[in-house]
Every structure is written in C-alpha cells, then in structure tokens.
Design a protein around this motif. Structure first.
Motif, PDB file in Angstrom:
ATOM      1  N   HIS A  46      55.942  31.977  64.467  1.00 17.06           N
ATOM      2  CA  HIS A  46      56.069  31.609  63.053  1.00 17.06           C
ATOM      3  C   HIS A  46      56.904  30.331  62.949  1.00 17.06           C
ATOM      4  O   HIS A  46      58.115  30.363  63.166  1.00 17.06           O
ATOM      5  CB  HIS A  46      56.730  32.730  62.242  1.00 17.06           C
ATOM      6  N   GLU A  48      58.662  28.286  60.858  1.00 11.13           N
ATOM      7  CA  GLU A  48      59.179  28.398  59.497  1.00 11.13           C
ATOM      8  C   GLU A  48      60.027  27.208  59.063  1.00 11.13           C
ATOM      9  O   GLU A  48      60.403  27.117  57.906  1.00 11.13           O
ATOM     10  CB  GLU A  48      60.005  29.686  59.375  1.00 11.13           C
ATOM     11  N   ALA A  52      55.260  23.536  54.727  1.00 16.86           N
ATOM     12  CA  ALA A  52      53.895  24.018  54.928  1.00 16.86           C
ATOM     13  C   ALA A  52      52.856  22.919  54.711  1.00 16.86           C
ATOM     14  O   ALA A  52      51.898  22.784  55.486  1.00 16.86           O
ATOM     15  CB  ALA A  52      53.619  25.195  53.988  1.00 16.86           C
ATOM     16  N   ASP A 137      52.355  36.211  52.336  1.00 16.62           N
ATOM     17  CA  ASP A 137      51.728  34.912  52.535  1.00 16.62           C
ATOM     18  C   ASP A 137      50.815  34.994  53.758  1.00 16.62           C
ATOM     19  O   ASP A 137      51.278  35.085  54.892  1.00 16.62           O
ATOM     20  CB  ASP A 137      52.809  33.841  52.747  1.00 16.62           C
ATOM     21  N   ASP A 138      49.505  34.967  53.533  1.00 18.30           N
ATOM     22  CA  ASP A 138      48.552  35.105  54.638  1.00 18.30           C
ATOM     23  C   ASP A 138      48.098  33.754  55.186  1.00 18.30           C
ATOM     24  O   ASP A 138      47.148  33.684  55.975  1.00 18.30           O
ATOM     25  CB  ASP A 138      47.341  35.930  54.195  1.00 18.30           C
ATOM     26  N   GLY A 139      48.758  32.665  54.770  1.00 22.64           N
ATOM     27  CA  GLY A 139      48.420  31.346  55.288  1.00 22.64           C
ATOM     28  C   GLY A 139      47.189  30.726  54.666  1.00 22.64           C
ATOM     29  O   GLY A 139      46.703  29.686  55.129  1.00 22.64           O
ATOM     30  N   ARG A 140      46.673  31.337  53.597  1.00 24.39           N
ATOM     31  CA  ARG A 140      45.442  30.857  52.985  1.00 24.39           C
ATOM     32  C   ARG A 140      45.607  29.466  52.373  1.00 24.39           C
ATOM     33  O   ARG A 140      44.706  28.620  52.462  1.00 24.39           O
ATOM     34  CB  ARG A 140      44.978  31.848  51.916  1.00 24.39           C
ATOM     35  N   GLU A 142      47.742  27.041  53.293  1.00 28.19           N
ATOM     36  CA  GLU A 142      47.836  26.048  54.356  1.00 28.19           C
ATOM     37  C   GLU A 142      46.475  25.770  54.983  1.00 28.19           C
ATOM     38  O   GLU A 142      46.115  24.616  55.233  1.00 28.19           O
ATOM     39  CB  GLU A 142      48.806  26.511  55.443  1.00 28.19           C
ATOM     40  N   THR A 143      45.692  26.840  55.208  1.00 26.69           N
ATOM     41  CA  THR A 143      44.372  26.660  55.817  1.00 26.69           C
ATOM     42  C   THR A 143      43.448  25.867  54.907  1.00 26.69           C
ATOM     43  O   THR A 143      42.730  24.957  55.363  1.00 26.69           O
ATOM     44  CB  THR A 143      43.746  28.037  56.122  1.00 26.69           C
TER      45      THR A 143
END
Length: 250
Positions: A46, A48, A52, A137-140, A142-143
C-alpha cells in the motif's frame, strides 16, 4: 583495452516494471514507479505516502515514456527518467488536508495543464463520493484517472509542471505540512559554520568581472535558494539545474 566508466556514469541498476506485477517475466528486483516513489515506511503493498492523483499521473507517464520496450520492463535510460519523476512525487501526501480536498486540488492541477477536462473531473468526484456505498477505497478512482491520463499521453514536461503546481497549491491550502525533511534555513549573521573571510584575490576577480560578490558567495546563495525552495532532494537537484548550475553525483 576498454575503459571502465566511473560509477556515476554507469546505467542505473534499479529497473522499472510497468507490466502486470504477477507476470513471471518480471525481474525479481524490478520496481513499479509507485513502489519507487514510496517512502519505504508504508504498509506492505500500500503506497500511502504518494498523492493518489500524482501516482496515477506517474503510472500513465511511465507507460508512454519508453517506446523501446516489448515487455513490461523499461529500458535503462527510460527507466532512469521515470525514476526521476517518481522521486519528485515521493511523500506528496504530506499535506494535512482531508482526502476530498486533496482530490479536488490535484484534479484542478491536471485540468489547468490540459490533462483532464471539467467533465472528467466531475465523473471522478462522483465515483469518489460513491465509495461510501462500498465502505472502503477500492482504488476505482485512481484506476479510472490513470486510464483517462493514458489517452492524453503525458510526457515528462507535463508531469513536472503538474507536480510544481500541486506542491505550491497544496502548501498554500494545507493548514499544516508533515515535512519529512529538515527545512534548510536562509543564512544569517549567526549561521554556523561562519563563512570564511574573502581573500584579496577573490575580491580582485569579482571587481574585474563586475560581480557584486566573490563567486563562491553567489554560488552559495543560488544553491541555498534552491534548497530552501525544494520539497525533496529531487526538487533540489531540479532547482539547481534550472538555475544553470551543473550537478554531479558524488
């Protein structure tokens, strides 16, 4: 006989991987740009300490910088360029702002440098606000941002400009900054060690060349100014070079 280049002239040993992290072709010692940008103290897997949005920008740039690759491994020279960008975004989450404010600030910097549109920002913030329904936060966001940025094909200059804008805006907006470095202070009359007295020859050269001060005084002032303005070692090196000074690794 072939001369052996000095250590600072050899290609970097650290290689950069931008492909699937689970690909068996990935060298064991290769790092992703985000892993290199990490301070090294984050939780495993991670990153951090990197903002992001800047992390997504770094990932998108890393994919388009190297045109010589046919695998996920960047060539040595392009990898070095990507590592330089990664050094600049290291610890970019040091600004004490809530996450929503940080996203708004980062996305605004991307819009001002034509890497994002207003409509795209609205979509990204809608996705962010919908994370409450997911519960984590599932990283959606950022993706999605990385995919949008890949279409714009950001080059190194664009990344540098966005990072410059982000740091100055975040510093102005944040109520506090978690600065991992000890800030360099301007020299004063009580600074230690004291500056050595000028030699007669130095003063004569300065007078002959029309310099206001001997050369080492002006050099110190320029180097210290770059250090005071820098957010990281990479920022310092970039500032010194931008001021027209040559920098050689020790």
């Amino acid at each position: 006989m072939t001369a052996v280049p000095p250590p600072h002239a050899r290609p970097p040993q650290q290689r950069v991987w931008v492909g699937n992290p689970d690909d068996p072709a990935k060298p064991r010692d290769a790092l992703s740009p985000a892993e290199h940008a990490c301070c090294g103290c984050c939780y495993p897997e991670h990153v951090e300490c990197v903002d992001a949005a800047l992390g997504a920008l770094l990932a998108a740039a890393a994919l388009v910088i190297c045109t010589h690759r046919d695998t996920g491994l960047l060539c040595a020279s392009c990898g070095l360029r990507v590592l330089g960008l990664a050094d600049r975004v290291r610890n970019s989450s040091r600004f004490c702002m809530d996450e929503r404010t940080t996203w708004e600030l980062s996305l605004s910097a991307l819009i001002d440098h034509e890497l994002l549109t207003e409509d795209e920002r609205s979509v990204l913030l809608l996705i962010y606000d919908g994370l409450d329904d997911v519960g984590y936060d599932d990283g959606r966001v950022e993706t999605t941002l990385e995919l949008l940025l890949m279409l714009k094909r950001p080059d190194e200059t664009a990344v540098q400009r966005v990072v410059d804008a982000f740091y100055s805006r975040a510093a102005a907006a944040a109520p506090a900054v978690n600065q991992p470095l000890t800030p360099v202070q301007p020299r004063t009359s009580t600074s230690s060690p004291p500056r050595k007295a000028y030699q007669r020859g130095e003063l004569a050269i300065a007078e002959r060349e029309g310099w206001p001060k001997p050369q080492r005084h002006m050099l110190e002032r320029r180097v210290r100014a770059a250090a005071v303005a820098a957010w990281s070692e990479a920022d310092f090196v970039r500032g010194v070079v931008a001021d027209g000074l040559a920098v050689f690794p020790g």
